[in-house]
Motif scaffolding. Structure first.
Motif, short mmCIF file in Angstrom:
data_model
loop_
_atom_site.label_atom_id
_atom_site.label_comp_id
_atom_site.label_asym_id
_atom_site.label_seq_id
_atom_site.Cartn_x
_atom_site.Cartn_y
_atom_site.Cartn_z
N TYR A 255 -23.84 17.31 -25.51
CA TYR A 255 -24.45 17.90 -26.69
C TYR A 255 -23.67 19.10 -27.23
O TYR A 255 -23.24 19.12 -28.39
CB TYR A 255 -25.90 18.32 -26.40
CG TYR A 255 -26.56 18.93 -27.62
CD1 TYR A 255 -27.07 18.11 -28.63
CD2 TYR A 255 -26.61 20.30 -27.81
CE1 TYR A 255 -27.63 18.64 -29.78
CE2 TYR A 255 -27.17 20.85 -28.95
CZ TYR A 255 -27.68 20.02 -29.93
OH TYR A 255 -28.21 20.55 -31.07
N THR A 256 -23.48 20.11 -26.41
CA THR A 256 -22.86 21.34 -26.91
C THR A 256 -21.42 21.10 -27.34
O THR A 256 -20.97 21.61 -28.37
CB THR A 256 -22.92 22.44 -25.84
OG1 THR A 256 -24.30 22.71 -25.53
CG2 THR A 256 -22.28 23.72 -26.34
N THR A 257 -20.69 20.31 -26.58
CA THR A 257 -19.31 20.01 -26.94
C THR A 257 -19.24 19.28 -28.27
O THR A 257 -18.41 19.61 -29.14
CB THR A 257 -18.64 19.16 -25.84
OG1 THR A 257 -18.65 19.88 -24.61
CG2 THR A 257 -17.20 18.85 -26.21
N THR A 258 -20.10 18.30 -28.46
CA THR A 258 -20.12 17.55 -29.73
C THR A 258 -20.49 18.46 -30.89
O THR A 258 -19.86 18.42 -31.96
CB THR A 258 -21.11 16.38 -29.64
OG1 THR A 258 -20.74 15.51 -28.58
CG2 THR A 258 -21.15 15.61 -30.95
N LEU A 259 -21.51 19.30 -30.69
CA LEU A 259 -21.97 20.18 -31.75
C LEU A 259 -20.87 21.15 -32.17
O LEU A 259 -20.59 21.32 -33.37
CB LEU A 259 -23.21 20.95 -31.28
CG LEU A 259 -23.75 22.02 -32.23
CD1 LEU A 259 -24.16 21.42 -33.56
CD2 LEU A 259 -24.92 22.76 -31.58
N THR A 260 -20.25 21.81 -31.21
CA THR A 260 -19.23 22.79 -31.56
C THR A 260 -17.99 22.14 -32.16
O THR A 260 -17.34 22.73 -33.03
CB THR A 260 -18.85 23.63 -30.33
OG1 THR A 260 -18.51 22.77 -29.23
CG2 THR A 260 -20.00 24.53 -29.91
N THR A 261 -17.67 20.94 -31.71
CA THR A 261 -16.54 20.22 -32.31
C THR A 261 -16.84 19.86 -33.76
O THR A 261 -15.97 19.99 -34.64
CB THR A 261 -16.23 18.95 -31.51
OG1 THR A 261 -15.90 19.30 -30.16
CG2 THR A 261 -15.06 18.18 -32.12
N GLN A 262 -18.07 19.45 -34.03
CA GLN A 262 -18.48 19.18 -35.41
C GLN A 262 -18.35 20.43 -36.26
O GLN A 262 -17.85 20.40 -37.40
CB GLN A 262 -19.93 18.68 -35.45
CG GLN A 262 -20.13 17.27 -34.97
CD GLN A 262 -21.60 16.85 -35.04
OE1 GLN A 262 -22.49 17.68 -35.26
NE2 GLN A 262 -21.86 15.57 -34.85
N MET A 263 -18.80 21.55 -35.70
CA MET A 263 -18.77 22.80 -36.45
C MET A 263 -17.35 23.23 -36.76
O MET A 263 -17.03 23.67 -37.86
CB MET A 263 -19.52 23.88 -35.67
CG MET A 263 -21.02 23.62 -35.57
SD MET A 263 -21.89 24.76 -34.45
CE MET A 263 -21.81 26.28 -35.39
N ALA A 264 -16.47 23.10 -35.76
CA ALA A 264 -15.07 23.49 -35.97
C ALA A 264 -14.35 22.54 -36.92
O ALA A 264 -13.40 22.94 -37.60
CB ALA A 264 -14.34 23.54 -34.63
N GLY A 265 -14.83 21.29 -36.98
CA GLY A 265 -14.18 20.29 -37.82
C GLY A 265 -14.76 20.16 -39.21
O GLY A 265 -14.41 19.23 -39.95
N GLY A 266 -15.64 21.06 -39.58
CA GLY A 266 -16.20 21.02 -40.93
C GLY A 266 -17.29 19.98 -41.13
O GLY A 266 -17.62 19.64 -42.26
N LYS A 267 -17.87 19.48 -40.02
CA LYS A 267 -18.92 18.47 -40.12
C LYS A 267 -20.21 18.99 -39.48
O LYS A 267 -20.98 18.23 -38.89
CB LYS A 267 -18.48 17.18 -39.44
CG LYS A 267 -17.25 16.55 -40.09
CD LYS A 267 -16.83 15.28 -39.38
CE LYS A 267 -15.60 14.66 -40.03
NZ LYS A 267 -15.17 13.42 -39.32
N ALA A 268 -20.42 20.27 -39.59
CA ALA A 268 -21.57 20.90 -38.94
C ALA A 268 -22.88 20.48 -39.56
O ALA A 268 -22.96 20.21 -40.76
CB ALA A 268 -21.44 22.41 -39.02
N PRO A 269 -23.94 20.42 -38.75
CA PRO A 269 -25.28 20.23 -39.30
C PRO A 269 -25.72 21.52 -39.99
O PRO A 269 -25.04 22.56 -39.89
CB PRO A 269 -26.12 19.96 -38.05
CG PRO A 269 -25.43 20.75 -36.99
CD PRO A 269 -23.96 20.61 -37.29
#
Length: 405
Positions: free
Chosen positions: A68-82
């Motif tokens: 969960y946390t790894t996926t979330l932070t990767t999304q955030m860093a990649g411009g695909k954040a919720p």
């Protein structure tokens, strides 16, 4: 193996990056909230609450807990954040200090009634950066039928770890499993805090700079656990999966949200506080907060929805699974309405009293790397004949460089 990028580094990147201009959208506004649960009852309740919000359509994205946390932070860093995210207690220090979350205090209904012990982890400089929507003490669900069949006295409030393990071992001798530490599975060691807290043990010092695994209290607690597993057979061994809620174990350490799984139970059960240890009674809390991603182009709308999602009326609904942080709702009458399967005295002793005196599970900056490093160092513990003190010394050797960094 891919190098582990600390969560705090990804979050710092997220907080500092420009993110580019928000995309133009047509039609009604939409918000996306990341969550780790895929439980149908949880999702049904979330969607029912969100349906009453008229300013935007809200969708909930379930991400598996283990990533969960790894996926979330990767999304955030990649411009695909919720727009909003469910944040686990272990990652709270990284999220709160990184600048990745928007301030919330002014957007929360009656924020002054939030229990201070529940908000401490989510605050910085007097501001609130995530709403502690689930403040859930660990308790023990007990299969009273299995204990009776094993000739054991039924436990009650005030029981001890020695009594718990004796009962679990007796059931194991009859062919069923004894005690299960929920969601541990010899991997997620932070859940063992629900046991070692009875010895006053800590993974690290309160200021987060000194390893606590090799301290006397932890050595005593882990020696007790090791004996319970490999000598007394009171716990299922490594590689064994047991479902308490299917009637296959005498006890499970978990949180009140799992009570819904007992709706159609074919066995008698009760919920008890954690057994007392050498330091006496204690409580350990698992927490989750909901934060608004600061870089979201809809951060203001997301904060408005979070205020709605966590207002007093909706918090009372969420209390069915997630004990609230609002003092006005922390009473037996309110909790009993949303938790009809649990007896009022059990709600008082496990949930209400537990929140009042509880300590949150281990959390630290750079938690993801700490968890993985400590988990690998603990692996030699989970075999018969292990030298507990030597293993715990090894854990400190591995994680001490990561503490306070």
């Amino acid at each position: 193996m891919r190098a582990l990028i600390p969560v705090v580094a990804l979050l710092t990147l997220t907080a500092c990056g420009s993110g580019g201009p928000p995309a133009q959208q047509s039609g009604p506004a939409t918000l996306r909230m990341s969550i780790w649960t895929a439980n149908e009852a949880h999702l049904k309740l979330f969607n029912e609450i969100a349906a009453g919000y008229t300013k935007a359509k809200v969708t909930f994205e379930s991400i598996p807990l283990e990533s969960y946390t790894t996926t979330l932070t990767t999304q955030m860093a990649g411009g695909k954040a919720p727009d909003l995210a469910w944040i686990l207690e272990g990652s709270a220090p990284d999220f709160v200090t990184s600048g990745a979350l928007a301030p919330l205090k002014s957007r929360i209904e009656n924020a002054g009634e939030l229990v201070p012990a529940a908000t401490k982890l989510w605050e910085k400089d007097g501001e609130l950066y995530a709403y502690p929507f689930s403040t859930s003490p660990f308790g023990v669900f007990v299969n009273t039928d299995l204990l009776r069949e094993a000739g054991q006295k039924l436990p009650a409030k005030g029981w001890t770890w020695e009594e718990a393990m004796a009962g679990a071992a007796a059931v194991a001798k009859k062919g069923k499993a004894g005690l299960v530490v929920g969601d541990w599975d010899y991997k997620n060691w932070t859940n063992l805090a629900s046991l070692w807290g009875g010895w006053g043990a800590k993974a690290w010092s309160d200021d987060g700079t000194t390893c606590g695994f090799n301290q006397p209290a932890m050595v005593e607690a882990m020696t007790f656990l090791h004996k319970s597993i490999f000598t007394d057979k009171a716990l299922p061994g490594p590689g064994t999966t047991v479902d308490f809620f299917a009637g296959d174990a005498a006890m499970v350490i978990t949180q009140i949200s799992r009570a819904s799984l007992l709706k159609d139970a074919k066995f008698g059960w009760r919920l008890l506080p954690l057994p007392s240890g050498p330091v006496g009674d204690y409580s350990v809390i698992g927490q989750a907060g909901i934060g608004v991603v600061k870089k979201s182009p809809q951060a203001d709308l997301a904060a408005d929805f979070l205020g709605y999602f966590t207002n007093s009326a909706n918090s009372a609904k969420l209390a069915q699974f997630f004990p609230p942080a609002r003092s006005s709702l922390l009473n037996v009458e309110t909790l009993a309405k949303s938790n009809p399967l649990v007896e009022p005295d059990q709600l008082q002793s496990v949930v209400i009293d537990g929140i009042a005196k509880g300590v949150v599970k281990p959390n630290h900056k750079g938690q993801e790397e700490l968890i993985q490093t400590a988990r690998a160092a603990l692996d030699p513990m989970w075999q018969a004949g292990a030298d507990v003190k030597t293993v715990l010394d090894g854990v400190c050797t591995k994680i001490q460089p990561l503490l306070g960094s």
